[in-house]
Scaffold this motif. Sequence first.
Motif, short mmCIF file in Angstrom:
data_model
loop_
_atom_site.label_atom_id
_atom_site.label_comp_id
_atom_site.label_asym_id
_atom_site.label_seq_id
_atom_site.Cartn_x
_atom_site.Cartn_y
_atom_site.Cartn_z
N THR A 21 1.14 -1.34 0.31
CA THR A 21 0.15 -0.17 -0.11
C THR A 21 0.65 1.20 -0.04
O THR A 21 1.42 1.25 0.87
N HIS A 22 -0.11 2.19 -0.79
CA HIS A 22 1.23 3.23 -1.01
C HIS A 22 0.16 4.67 -1.06
O HIS A 22 -0.94 4.18 -0.76
N TRP A 23 0.93 5.83 -1.03
CA TRP A 23 0.44 6.94 -1.09
C TRP A 23 -0.41 6.98 -1.90
O TRP A 23 -0.60 7.21 -3.14
N ASP A 24 -1.89 7.63 -2.03
CA ASP A 24 -2.84 7.13 -2.68
C ASP A 24 -3.12 9.00 -3.48
O ASP A 24 -3.54 9.21 -4.70
N GLU A 25 -2.77 9.89 -2.79
CA GLU A 25 -2.57 11.12 -3.35
C GLU A 25 -1.43 11.44 -4.06
O GLU A 25 -0.49 10.88 -4.49
N PRO A 26 -1.70 12.25 -5.44
CA PRO A 26 -0.37 12.23 -6.17
C PRO A 26 0.88 12.95 -5.70
O PRO A 26 2.09 12.38 -7.27
N ARG A 27 1.51 13.50 -4.77
CA ARG A 27 2.64 13.86 -4.23
C ARG A 27 2.97 12.43 -3.79
O ARG A 27 4.05 12.98 -2.39
N PHE A 28 2.32 11.40 -3.90
CA PHE A 28 3.49 10.36 -3.22
C PHE A 28 4.70 10.12 -3.13
O PHE A 28 5.66 10.37 -2.62
N TYR A 29 4.94 10.34 -4.62
CA TYR A 29 6.30 10.26 -5.30
C TYR A 29 7.36 11.69 -4.76
O TYR A 29 8.08 11.59 -4.12
N PHE A 30 6.96 13.13 -4.28
CA PHE A 30 7.48 13.64 -3.61
C PHE A 30 7.57 12.89 -2.45
O PHE A 30 8.61 13.92 -2.20
N ILE A 31 6.74 12.86 -1.87
CA ILE A 31 7.08 11.88 -0.08
C ILE A 31 8.23 11.32 -0.42
O ILE A 31 9.14 11.75 0.88
N GLY A 60 -2.94 4.92 9.23
CA GLY A 60 -1.71 6.33 9.32
C GLY A 60 -0.39 5.94 9.78
O GLY A 60 0.21 6.69 10.62
N LEU A 61 -0.08 4.15 9.34
CA LEU A 61 1.91 4.10 9.42
C LEU A 61 2.33 4.19 8.40
O LEU A 61 2.06 3.45 7.55
N ILE A 62 3.48 3.91 8.69
CA ILE A 62 4.98 4.38 7.58
C ILE A 62 5.68 3.40 8.23
O ILE A 62 6.38 3.62 9.85
N PHE A 63 6.15 2.34 7.47
CA PHE A 63 7.34 1.44 7.62
C PHE A 63 8.17 1.37 6.84
O PHE A 63 8.20 1.76 5.41
N ILE A 64 9.59 1.83 7.03
CA ILE A 64 10.88 2.23 6.22
C ILE A 64 11.51 1.64 6.33
O ILE A 64 12.20 0.94 7.76
N ILE A 110 10.30 13.03 9.31
CA ILE A 110 9.64 11.88 8.81
C ILE A 110 7.96 12.17 9.77
O ILE A 110 7.05 12.46 8.20
N GLN A 111 7.74 12.55 10.01
CA GLN A 111 6.62 11.88 11.15
C GLN A 111 5.85 13.44 10.82
O GLN A 111 4.54 13.32 10.58
N LYS A 112 6.74 14.38 10.89
CA LYS A 112 5.25 16.04 10.97
C LYS A 112 5.79 15.97 9.74
O LYS A 112 4.57 16.93 9.51
N PHE A 113 6.94 15.77 8.97
CA PHE A 113 6.18 15.73 6.98
C PHE A 113 5.00 15.51 6.61
O PHE A 113 4.38 15.76 5.89
N THR A 114 4.96 13.91 7.06
CA THR A 114 3.63 13.29 5.91
C THR A 114 2.51 12.94 7.51
O THR A 114 1.88 12.89 6.95
N GLY A 115 2.39 13.99 7.91
CA GLY A 115 1.24 13.72 9.16
C GLY A 115 0.83 12.53 9.81
O GLY A 115 0.07 12.36 10.08
N THR A 116 1.44 11.91 10.06
CA THR A 116 1.29 10.23 10.29
C THR A 116 1.82 9.89 11.78
O THR A 116 2.04 10.44 12.36
#
Length: 273
Positions: A21-31, A60-64, A110-116
């Motif tokens: 699963t990834h960002w559905d909004e158009p700005r996912f590549y920028f993030i 609301g979770l990001i795993f890197i 990253i948490q502040k930038f993505t808002g997760t």
Amino acid sequence: MAQKSNPTILRPVNTLYQGCTHWDEPRFYFIISTIQKLIESCCLGTTHYLDKLQINRHLGLIFIEANLLHLHFNSKHRLKSRRYKENQIKSKKQSWTVLACRLQNAVELIQKFTGTKKVTLRINRIKAYTRSVPKPTRRQMAYFTKSFNHIRYDYARYGIQLMYLLIKNKANVTSLTRFLKQNICSRQRRKRHYQFLAYIKQGFQALQEYKEIQGLKIQIKGRFTHKAKGRSKIWKYQMGQMPLSQLNKNIKAKYTQTQTGYGSVGLKIWICH
């Protein structure tokens, strides 16, 4: 006549930065690209190289998950005197402690930038030593690793470790690009670039019998020499086969540009797995 396109543009690319699963909004590549640049900046000034990066998002979770190559300047079995241990600086610039502090601050950004709500970072360290390189290769490259050449060839020990991992298909093209870029920038004295390029060529020739990749090609073009009147030079090295015209081959390419004391330099690297 139409301009010929580069074969690597037509090649299908499986991006490593999108999980199930990834960002559905158009700005996912920028993030995603911003997160990659942030983690790469944490490795600057250290002996750690970012080899692989994968980002997954679920609600609301990001795993890197990232793979880091940890290269060592000195040998693991080097004998150290008591006075050397007493005068040794506890916090080294290239140590893992410095990098871990940077990554901890990067997770908060990253948490502040993505808002997760939560960001999880998993690091897999791949350690490499000079002893892991085959003995015949170390004998051929012994001149560069001598103690009296430590200042002139300060990249000799960890450079041969990186080339060996690349030949064994355990490193990525991004790590080799960063190694070439940072050393071409630092060779400011006259004719130091010739010594560095000769070291790269001799190192790959010594490791050629151990290669597990199909081919490697490096092209450096620009003003990395002391020639006047804006003259540029092209340096090429190829090992094995590089079938750029075959789209079914797994070829990784990396293009970048850097600056030297004489002008700009362009780097192009292709690796056929």
